[in-house]
Design a protein around this motif. Structure first.
Motif: not given
Length: 389
Positions: A131-132, A370-371, A296-298, A349-350
């Protein structure tokens, strides 16, 4: 007996009428002509002075966003962000996938826990989804004529030229947090007669149309009851004093609060806005992209500066193209009517894991992503029908 009409306590607008006298009980009563005074609903354009630098300012809705002046010094050029070599994320364990599945099933009132307890995981496939995100934090300014009842406030119009809209200092909030501030523009305050009451301080009562009395609701203006007895509510007059204006026929002007004059000045509205756009790379796991907006992602990449430079060297060309497009669009969209204060771009990075499991001889799948380890299982194999009574 000759009938005598009740007089409003304001025979002419703004002038007390001493002719309001008791009348013979039981006499029919006629209301005086209704006052046809109508103050303007909006301030006239002539009420506002022509102020250099603020010619387009109007009342109430502002005059549109004011373009910022061209900087007197060159803006700093965007620089490439820090390099990032590790674009991988570790896969989740089987225990993590099973625990997430268990919490998902327990959160559903109609889902049996049997697939969680008895299901056997046969395969786990990890997917990297990027994800940008681009954020552009801007400051916008707009002006509008404002007014308030005049209570002796300082009047400074024409004492000297007012500062320009972008010359007035304003304390910006923390970057990327929306906020706003209203500032009275110096040297624009003047005193004008109230446009609503025409400088009288009072306006005709809308309930009684400026008459000061209304038809008695008990006898409907007859002065007598249906039995022939005198109406005790209006004492036989057929009309009663208006309770909203207490029989005066007028009320305090709501615009000037009875002060008759207004302090008129220009307000500067400073608005800070964080504008955000996302781009999520389509992935082949089968999970709908809309689910990823809730997790959310990392964070693997972060770059914040006055103007960012599009991401370079990213392994997925879709992200590179999205970064170039969004950076170009943001700078073109916001630089004309606003001042860009800061930009920030991130790449997350998801993690997505596609889990295949067997239960009662059939294969099923669910996703952990996701986180937060959210779960999506569109075809959960053990549901019951719940009926809401």
């Amino acid at each position: 007996m000759e009938s005598t009409p009740i007089l409003s306590s304001y025979g002419s607008y703004g002038t007390a009428n001493p002719g309001y006298a008791p009348i013979a009980e039981g006499s029919p009563v006629f209301a005086p002509p209704v006052c046809d005074f109508h103050g303007p609903s909006a301030p006239p354009a002539s009420m506002f002075d022509s102020v250099p630098g603020y010619e387009g300012t109007v009342a109430g809705s502002g005059g549109g966003y004011l373009p910022p002046p061209i900087p007197s010094y060159p803006a700093p050029q965007p620089q490439p962000g820090p390099a990032q070599s590790n674009w991988n994320i570790p896969s989740i364990t089987e225990d993590t996938a099973r625990e997430a599945f268990s919490q998902y099933a327990s959160s559903k009132c109609c889902y049996s826990s049997a697939p969680v307890k008895d299901g056997v995981i046969t395969n786990m496939e990890a997917y990297n989804t990027y994800r940008y995100r681009l954020e552009t934090f801007i400051e916008s300014r707009t002006t509008e004529w404002s007014q308030q009842p005049y209570n002796g406030q300082p009047v400074d119009a024409y004492t000297q030229s007012p500062p320009g809209p972008w010359d007035i200092p304003a304390k910006a909030p923390t970057f990327f947090q929306d906020d706003k501030q209203v500032i009275k523009v110096p040297n624009t305050s003047s005193v004008k007669n109230c446009h609503t009451c025409l400088g009288m301080g009072r306006t005709p009562c809308k309930e009684c149309a400026g008459v000061g009395n209304k038809i008695c609701w008990v006898c409907n203006g007859a002065g007598n009851r249906s039995s022939g007895d005198r109406c005790h509510h209006c004492q036989g007059r057929g009309r009663v004093n208006c309770s909203h204006c207490h029989g005066q026929g007028s009320r305090e002007c709501e615009t000037c609060k009875g002060k008759r004059q207004l302090l008129v000045f220009i307000n500067l509205k400073v608005i800070w806005t964080n504008n955000l756009d996302d781009y999520i790379v389509e992935q082949s796991s089968g999970l709908h992209v809309v689910n990823l907006s809730k997790v959310s992602g990392q964070e693997m990449f972060r770059d914040a500066q006055y103007m960012v430079y599009p991401v370079m060297g990213f392994p997925d060309p879709n992200v590179v193209r999205a970064a170039e497009r969004l950076v170009r669009e943001h700078q073109a969209r916001f630089s004309q009517t606003s001042r860009i204060l800061q930009q920030r771009q991130t790449i997350e990075l998801i993690p997505i894991t596609k889990v295949t499991y067997k239960w009662k001889g059939d294969s099923h799948i669910y996703f952990v992503y996701g986180n937060e380890f959210k779960v999506s299982a569109d075809n959960y194999p053990a549901t019951c029908c719940c009926t809401v009574m």
